[in-house]
Design an enzyme around this catalytic site. Sequence first.
Site, PDB file in Angstrom:
ATOM      1  N   HIS A   1       0.861  -1.184   0.000  1.00  0.00           N
ATOM      2  CA  HIS A   1       0.000   0.000   0.000  1.00  0.00           C
ATOM      3  C   HIS A   1       0.895   1.231   0.000  1.00  0.00           C
ATOM      4  O   HIS A   1       1.174   1.833   1.037  1.00  0.00           O
ATOM      5  CB  HIS A   1      -0.896  -0.017   1.242  1.00  0.00           C
ATOM      6  CG  HIS A   1      -1.948   1.041   1.243  1.00  0.00           C
ATOM      7  ND1 HIS A   1      -3.211   0.829   1.751  1.00  0.00           N
ATOM      8  CD2 HIS A   1      -1.947   2.322   0.803  1.00  0.00           C
ATOM      9  CE1 HIS A   1      -3.938   1.932   1.628  1.00  0.00           C
ATOM     10  NE2 HIS A   1      -3.177   2.856   1.056  1.00  0.00           N
TER      11      HIS A   1
ATOM     12  N   HIS B   1       6.412   4.086   4.135  1.00  0.00           N
ATOM     13  CA  HIS B   1       6.764   2.665   4.258  1.00  0.00           C
ATOM     14  C   HIS B   1       7.091   2.131   2.869  1.00  0.00           C
ATOM     15  O   HIS B   1       8.241   2.191   2.457  1.00  0.00           O
ATOM     16  CB  HIS B   1       5.691   1.863   4.989  1.00  0.00           C
ATOM     17  CG  HIS B   1       4.277   2.295   4.753  1.00  0.00           C
ATOM     18  ND1 HIS B   1       3.677   2.255   3.513  1.00  0.00           N
ATOM     19  CD2 HIS B   1       3.339   2.762   5.618  1.00  0.00           C
ATOM     20  CE1 HIS B   1       2.426   2.667   3.613  1.00  0.00           C
ATOM     21  NE2 HIS B   1       2.190   2.999   4.865  1.00  0.00           N
TER      22      HIS B   1
ATOM     23  N   GLU C   1      -2.648  -1.688  -3.144  1.00  0.00           N
ATOM     24  CA  GLU C   1      -3.718  -0.889  -2.560  1.00  0.00           C
ATOM     25  C   GLU C   1      -3.339   0.581  -2.601  1.00  0.00           C
ATOM     26  O   GLU C   1      -2.162   0.927  -2.531  1.00  0.00           O
ATOM     27  CB  GLU C   1      -3.935  -1.270  -1.086  1.00  0.00           C
ATOM     28  CG  GLU C   1      -4.318  -2.704  -0.830  1.00  0.00           C
ATOM     29  CD  GLU C   1      -4.494  -2.987   0.648  1.00  0.00           C
ATOM     30  OE1 GLU C   1      -5.091  -4.021   0.989  1.00  0.00           O
ATOM     31  OE2 GLU C   1      -4.025  -2.177   1.472  1.00  0.00           O
TER      32      GLU C   1
ATOM     33  N   HIS D   1      -7.909  -5.565   7.524  1.00  0.00           N
ATOM     34  CA  HIS D   1      -7.654  -4.534   8.533  1.00  0.00           C
ATOM     35  C   HIS D   1      -7.925  -5.095   9.934  1.00  0.00           C
ATOM     36  O   HIS D   1      -9.056  -5.372  10.307  1.00  0.00           O
ATOM     37  CB  HIS D   1      -8.488  -3.262   8.336  1.00  0.00           C
ATOM     38  CG  HIS D   1      -7.846  -2.059   8.978  1.00  0.00           C
ATOM     39  ND1 HIS D   1      -6.985  -1.223   8.299  1.00  0.00           N
ATOM     40  CD2 HIS D   1      -7.908  -1.579  10.226  1.00  0.00           C
ATOM     41  CE1 HIS D   1      -6.552  -0.271   9.096  1.00  0.00           C
ATOM     42  NE2 HIS D   1      -7.091  -0.469  10.285  1.00  0.00           N
TER      43      HIS D   1
END
Length: 248
Positions: A43, A50, A70, A190
Amino acid sequence: MTKLSVNINKIATLRNSRGGNVPNLLKVAEDVQKFGAEGVTIHPRPDERHIRYQDAYDLVQVVNTEYNIEGNPIPRFIDLVLQIKPTQVTLVPDADDAITSNAGWDTVVHKDFLIDVIAEFKRNGIRTSIFVDPVEKMVEAAAVTGTDRVELYTEEYAKEFQRGNLNGISSYVNAAIVADKVGLGINAGHDLSLDNIRYFKEQIPNLLEVSIGHALISESLYLGLENVVNLYLNKLKYDASTPFSNFW
């Protein structure tokens, strides 16, 4: 069978905190697949705190299972996905300053935008998924956009499960039933963890894929990455005829 896609964002976070290339993101991606994961998820965010955009390109050479990217479909993200052509793109309505994903799409309000973006991805042979809250209306509206799948945002389920409230799954079950009726595949992600994944898998009909990162990487600090990947795989294969003892 429900596939496990391992989100490796946290590996990139650890690497970036020190500079250099330790831990090696590409090696971790290779390893989780070798250990049995059926996919790798990343993501990238605009600030690249990150996963870096270059990581997305570099991972093409090592991801030989399903590659899921994502993100919020801003122009730079769309260009990235169209160049890489991953197995799946999951559209997430992140604000630039969000620490992590914290809401699904309002597929009614953003219908026209999603229709346009999804049509472009599908013209390029990329499977699409929309991140949604477990709200039946949002699932029904997602079907109008032309998406292949929805990804149910599971933070609220995880919170209720931790409190001991198993009824917290009900809205997810209803959303999954609606998704199936309107012809959408069902993903989820999640805050899913070793504690709550088996019950979620048991209750959600036609669950195709889960994307798990933060919990899986955190659990691996104690239990080891290979062991944790296989614990998830075993829990996702659970059915009523499987002895509970087989999961440990």
